[in-house]
Design a protein around this motif. Sequence first.
Motif, PDB file in Angstrom:
ATOM      1  N   LEU A   1       0.823  -1.203   0.000  1.00 31.10           N
ATOM      2  CA  LEU A   1       0.000   0.000   0.000  1.00 31.10           C
ATOM      3  C   LEU A   1       0.865   1.263   0.000  1.00 31.10           C
ATOM      4  CD1 LEU A   1      -2.872  -0.990   2.436  1.00 31.10           C
ATOM      5  CD2 LEU A   1      -3.062  -0.601  -0.029  1.00 31.10           C
ATOM      6  N   ALA A   2       1.963   1.225   0.748  1.00 32.96           N
ATOM      7  CA  ALA A   2       2.860   2.387   0.766  1.00 32.96           C
ATOM      8  C   ALA A   2       3.459   2.635  -0.619  1.00 32.96           C
ATOM      9  CB  ALA A   2       3.962   2.183   1.801  1.00 32.96           C
ATOM     10  N   LEU A   3       3.805   1.575  -1.333  1.00 35.26           N
ATOM     11  CA  LEU A   3       4.313   1.728  -2.693  1.00 35.26           C
ATOM     12  C   LEU A   3       3.239   2.302  -3.619  1.00 35.26           C
ATOM     13  CD1 LEU A   3       6.349  -1.590  -3.112  1.00 35.26           C
ATOM     14  CD2 LEU A   3       7.288   0.732  -3.100  1.00 35.26           C
ATOM     15  N   CYS A   4       2.021   1.784  -3.517  1.00 30.86           N
ATOM     16  CA  CYS A   4       0.931   2.293  -4.348  1.00 30.86           C
ATOM     17  C   CYS A   4       0.703   3.779  -4.097  1.00 30.86           C
ATOM     18  CB  CYS A   4      -0.356   1.518  -4.065  1.00 30.86           C
ATOM     19  SG  CYS A   4      -0.373  -0.177  -4.687  1.00 30.86           S
ATOM     20  N   ASP A   5       0.652   4.161  -2.822  1.00 32.18           N
ATOM     21  CA  ASP A   5       0.383   5.560  -2.493  1.00 32.18           C
ATOM     22  C   ASP A   5       1.492   6.475  -3.003  1.00 32.18           C
ATOM     23  OD1 ASP A   5      -1.927   4.711  -1.291  1.00 32.18           O
ATOM     24  OD2 ASP A   5      -1.216   4.957   0.762  1.00 32.18           O
ATOM     25  N   ALA A   6       2.739   6.004  -2.909  1.00 35.77           N
ATOM     26  CA  ALA A   6       3.848   6.817  -3.417  1.00 35.77           C
ATOM     27  C   ALA A   6       3.777   6.965  -4.932  1.00 35.77           C
ATOM     28  CB  ALA A   6       5.181   6.187  -3.010  1.00 35.77           C
ATOM     29  N   LEU A   7       3.389   5.904  -5.622  1.00 35.37           N
ATOM     30  CA  LEU A   7       3.359   5.942  -7.081  1.00 35.37           C
ATOM     31  C   LEU A   7       2.183   6.753  -7.620  1.00 35.37           C
ATOM     32  CD1 LEU A   7       4.421   2.257  -7.751  1.00 35.37           C
ATOM     33  CD2 LEU A   7       5.727   4.291  -8.333  1.00 35.37           C
ATOM     34  N   VAL A   8       1.031   6.673  -6.979  1.00 34.25           N
ATOM     35  CA  VAL A   8      -0.126   7.422  -7.485  1.00 34.25           C
ATOM     36  C   VAL A   8      -0.043   8.904  -7.131  1.00 34.25           C
ATOM     37  CG1 VAL A   8      -1.604   5.381  -7.395  1.00 34.25           C
ATOM     38  CG2 VAL A   8      -1.603   6.984  -5.468  1.00 34.25           C
ATOM     39  N   ALA A   9       0.948   9.297  -6.360  1.00 34.95           N
ATOM     40  CA  ALA A   9       1.131  10.717  -6.061  1.00 34.95           C
ATOM     41  C   ALA A   9       1.491  11.509  -7.318  1.00 34.95           C
ATOM     42  CB  ALA A   9       2.209  10.902  -4.995  1.00 34.95           C
ATOM     43  N   LYS A  10       1.994  10.803  -8.339  1.00 35.51           N
ATOM     44  CA  LYS A  10       2.274  11.441  -9.629  1.00 35.51           C
ATOM     45  C   LYS A  10       1.104  11.166 -10.577  1.00 35.51           C
ATOM     46  CE  LYS A  10       7.303  11.330  -9.254  1.00 35.51           C
ATOM     47  NZ  LYS A  10       8.577  10.929  -9.900  1.00 35.51           N
ATOM     48  N   PRO A  11       0.806  12.098 -11.490  1.00 38.86           N
ATOM     49  CA  PRO A  11      -0.431  11.984 -12.274  1.00 38.86           C
ATOM     50  C   PRO A  11      -0.423  10.953 -13.392  1.00 38.86           C
ATOM     51  CG  PRO A  11       0.780  13.970 -12.899  1.00 38.86           C
ATOM     52  CD  PRO A  11       1.491  13.401 -11.705  1.00 38.86           C
ATOM     53  N   ALA A  12       0.736  10.521 -13.865  1.00 42.42           N
ATOM     54  CA  ALA A  12       0.786   9.630 -15.020  1.00 42.42           C
ATOM     55  C   ALA A  12       0.178   8.272 -14.695  1.00 42.42           C
ATOM     56  CB  ALA A  12       2.228   9.459 -15.481  1.00 42.42           C
ATOM     57  N   PRO A  13      -0.417   7.600 -15.688  1.00 44.62           N
ATOM     58  CA  PRO A  13      -1.002   6.275 -15.453  1.00 44.62           C
ATOM     59  C   PRO A  13       0.041   5.262 -14.981  1.00 44.62           C
ATOM     60  CG  PRO A  13      -1.728   7.166 -17.555  1.00 44.62           C
ATOM     61  CD  PRO A  13      -0.634   8.065 -17.061  1.00 44.62           C
ATOM     62  N   LEU A  14      -0.457   4.228 -14.326  1.00 50.31           N
ATOM     63  CA  LEU A  14       0.389   3.222 -13.680  1.00 50.31           C
ATOM     64  C   LEU A  14      -0.089   1.834 -14.077  1.00 50.31           C
ATOM     65  CD1 LEU A  14       2.570   2.727 -11.360  1.00 50.31           C
ATOM     66  CD2 LEU A  14       0.629   2.611  -9.811  1.00 50.31           C
ATOM     67  N   PHE A  15       0.857   0.922 -14.265  1.00 48.73           N
ATOM     68  CA  PHE A  15       0.552  -0.488 -14.506  1.00 48.73           C
ATOM     69  C   PHE A  15       1.031  -1.300 -13.312  1.00 48.73           C
ATOM     70  CE2 PHE A  15       2.234  -4.645 -15.875  1.00 48.73           C
ATOM     71  CZ  PHE A  15       1.088  -5.219 -16.398  1.00 48.73           C
ATOM     72  N   ALA A  16       0.194  -2.223 -12.840  1.00 47.48           N
ATOM     73  CA  ALA A  16       0.582  -3.102 -11.732  1.00 47.48           C
ATOM     74  C   ALA A  16       0.395  -4.554 -12.149  1.00 47.48           C
ATOM     75  CB  ALA A  16      -0.257  -2.809 -10.492  1.00 47.48           C
TER      76      ALA A  16
ATOM     77  N   TRP B   1      11.195   7.701  -4.343  1.00 49.74           N
ATOM     78  CA  TRP B   1      12.029   8.669  -3.636  1.00 49.74           C
ATOM     79  C   TRP B   1      11.588   8.801  -2.192  1.00 49.74           C
ATOM     80  CZ3 TRP B   1      11.087  14.067  -2.187  1.00 49.74           C
ATOM     81  CH2 TRP B   1      12.268  14.739  -1.810  1.00 49.74           C
ATOM     82  N   GLN B   2      12.545   8.695  -1.277  1.00 48.93           N
ATOM     83  CA  GLN B   2      12.358   8.821   0.173  1.00 48.93           C
ATOM     84  C   GLN B   2      11.400   7.771   0.739  1.00 48.93           C
ATOM     85  OE1 GLN B   2      11.425  12.999   1.039  1.00 48.93           O
ATOM     86  NE2 GLN B   2      13.610  13.430   1.201  1.00 48.93           N
ATOM     87  N   PHE B   3      11.247   6.677   0.031  1.00 48.84           N
ATOM     88  CA  PHE B   3      10.368   5.609   0.522  1.00 48.84           C
ATOM     89  C   PHE B   3      10.849   5.051   1.853  1.00 48.84           C
ATOM     90  CE2 PHE B   3       8.908   1.124   0.470  1.00 48.84           C
ATOM     91  CZ  PHE B   3       7.540   1.355   0.424  1.00 48.84           C
ATOM     92  N   ASP B   4      12.159   4.963   2.018  1.00 44.50           N
ATOM     93  CA  ASP B   4      12.709   4.427   3.258  1.00 44.50           C
ATOM     94  C   ASP B   4      12.375   5.291   4.465  1.00 44.50           C
ATOM     95  OD1 ASP B   4      14.446   6.351   2.025  1.00 44.50           O
ATOM     96  OD2 ASP B   4      16.029   5.774   3.424  1.00 44.50           O
ATOM     97  N   LEU B   5      12.289   6.610   4.262  1.00 42.34           N
ATOM     98  CA  LEU B   5      12.001   7.510   5.380  1.00 42.34           C
ATOM     99  C   LEU B   5      10.588   7.288   5.913  1.00 42.34           C
ATOM    100  CD1 LEU B   5      13.633  10.831   4.133  1.00 42.34           C
ATOM    101  CD2 LEU B   5      14.637   8.989   5.515  1.00 42.34           C
ATOM    102  N   ALA B   6       9.653   6.989   5.023  1.00 42.95           N
ATOM    103  CA  ALA B   6       8.287   6.697   5.461  1.00 42.95           C
ATOM    104  C   ALA B   6       8.177   5.310   6.067  1.00 42.95           C
ATOM    105  CB  ALA B   6       7.325   6.833   4.282  1.00 42.95           C
ATOM    106  N   LEU B   7       8.957   4.359   5.540  1.00 42.55           N
ATOM    107  CA  LEU B   7       8.836   2.976   5.969  1.00 42.55           C
ATOM    108  C   LEU B   7       9.537   2.705   7.298  1.00 42.55           C
ATOM    109  CD1 LEU B   7       7.630   0.299   5.115  1.00 42.55           C
ATOM    110  CD2 LEU B   7       9.727  -0.186   3.838  1.00 42.55           C
ATOM    111  N   LYS B   8      10.590   3.446   7.602  1.00 36.36           N
ATOM    112  CA  LYS B   8      11.370   3.167   8.805  1.00 36.36           C
ATOM    113  C   LYS B   8      10.538   3.219  10.084  1.00 36.36           C
ATOM    114  CE  LYS B   8      15.647   4.404  11.215  1.00 36.36           C
ATOM    115  NZ  LYS B   8      16.862   5.272  11.182  1.00 36.36           N
ATOM    116  N   PRO B   9       9.779   4.293  10.376  1.00 39.79           N
ATOM    117  CA  PRO B   9       8.980   4.288  11.604  1.00 39.79           C
ATOM    118  C   PRO B   9       7.861   3.257  11.571  1.00 39.79           C
ATOM    119  CG  PRO B   9       8.517   6.243  10.294  1.00 39.79           C
ATOM    120  CD  PRO B   9       9.700   5.588   9.668  1.00 39.79           C
ATOM    121  N   ALA B  10       7.331   2.964  10.389  1.00 43.74           N
ATOM    122  CA  ALA B  10       6.281   1.949  10.284  1.00 43.74           C
ATOM    123  C   ALA B  10       6.821   0.573  10.642  1.00 43.74           C
ATOM    124  CB  ALA B  10       5.704   1.948   8.874  1.00 43.74           C
ATOM    125  N   LEU B  11       8.028   0.278  10.197  1.00 47.05           N
ATOM    126  CA  LEU B  11       8.630  -1.020  10.494  1.00 47.05           C
ATOM    127  C   LEU B  11       8.910  -1.152  11.981  1.00 47.05           C
ATOM    128  CD1 LEU B  11       9.536  -3.540   8.953  1.00 47.05           C
ATOM    129  CD2 LEU B  11      11.803  -2.535   8.781  1.00 47.05           C
TER     130      LEU B  11
END
Length: 285
Positions: free
Chosen positions: A22-37, A252-262
Amino acid sequence: MNYRHAFHAGNHADVLKHIVLLALCDALVAKPAPLFALDTHAGRGLYHLAGASAQRTGEADDGIARLIAETPRDPLLRRYLEAVSACRKQHGADAYPGSPWLLAHALRDIDRIVCCETQPEEAKVLAATLAADRRVRVQEGDGYAAMRALLPPRDGAARIGRGLVLIDPPYETQLAEFDTSLAAIREGLRRFPQGVFALWYPIKLRRTLGPFQRRAADLPAKSVLLAELLVRPDDSPLRMNGSGLLVVNAPWQFDLALKPALAALSSALAERGATSRLHWLRSPA
């Protein structure tokens, strides 16, 4: 190791995997371009924890049930619990979402999703679960083959420039699965170098993972990140003591968000002597 989704739904490994997803999805959809999963080993997409398979192991009691009881404050953990709550409002109080359900509800109308499952009955249930969602295509077959066929991703004649590939194999071939998955990621990067690839893996004895992690560090990627959670000491090869996610080309900066969650997840789920780890095998430039 025969890791069947239904027997382990909602356990500590699912919790870690789905928080990161979910954290990856939220980071990726923050940009407007379409996404493939692409979900290469999708399972049936929706589970009921009161069912016979989940009740047989009771693993959700030490996973999602404990996390709900903790009422964590960390935003990534709360985001995950909100997704589980939304799933239960739609499908019943014992429902637990698999990765296809989470992808379908985290991504946007402009995004596209392909879910692969080798077991015919599981694929049939998955297709029925997501039948109303026109963004989702369910394929019965090998997810590694789908990576070769579907990357780089397209929507009709147009190429989609951004994507996420979740690889969650059953590890029936045990350590040999690492060779297969890393080869698939290497080929995926050749076809789709800007894609984000996330590989889930079990941990019994963490020291046995050294060769896998050294090879992962050599992948032709901008960055390679490890996120691991051990809920008990890794002193027994007979049980899954924890799990990890290998994230290639992390946002970008994914680790900073994930560190306190982990850290919060470790506090909520781990036994005495357990550990968590967030480590760059290859740091972003």
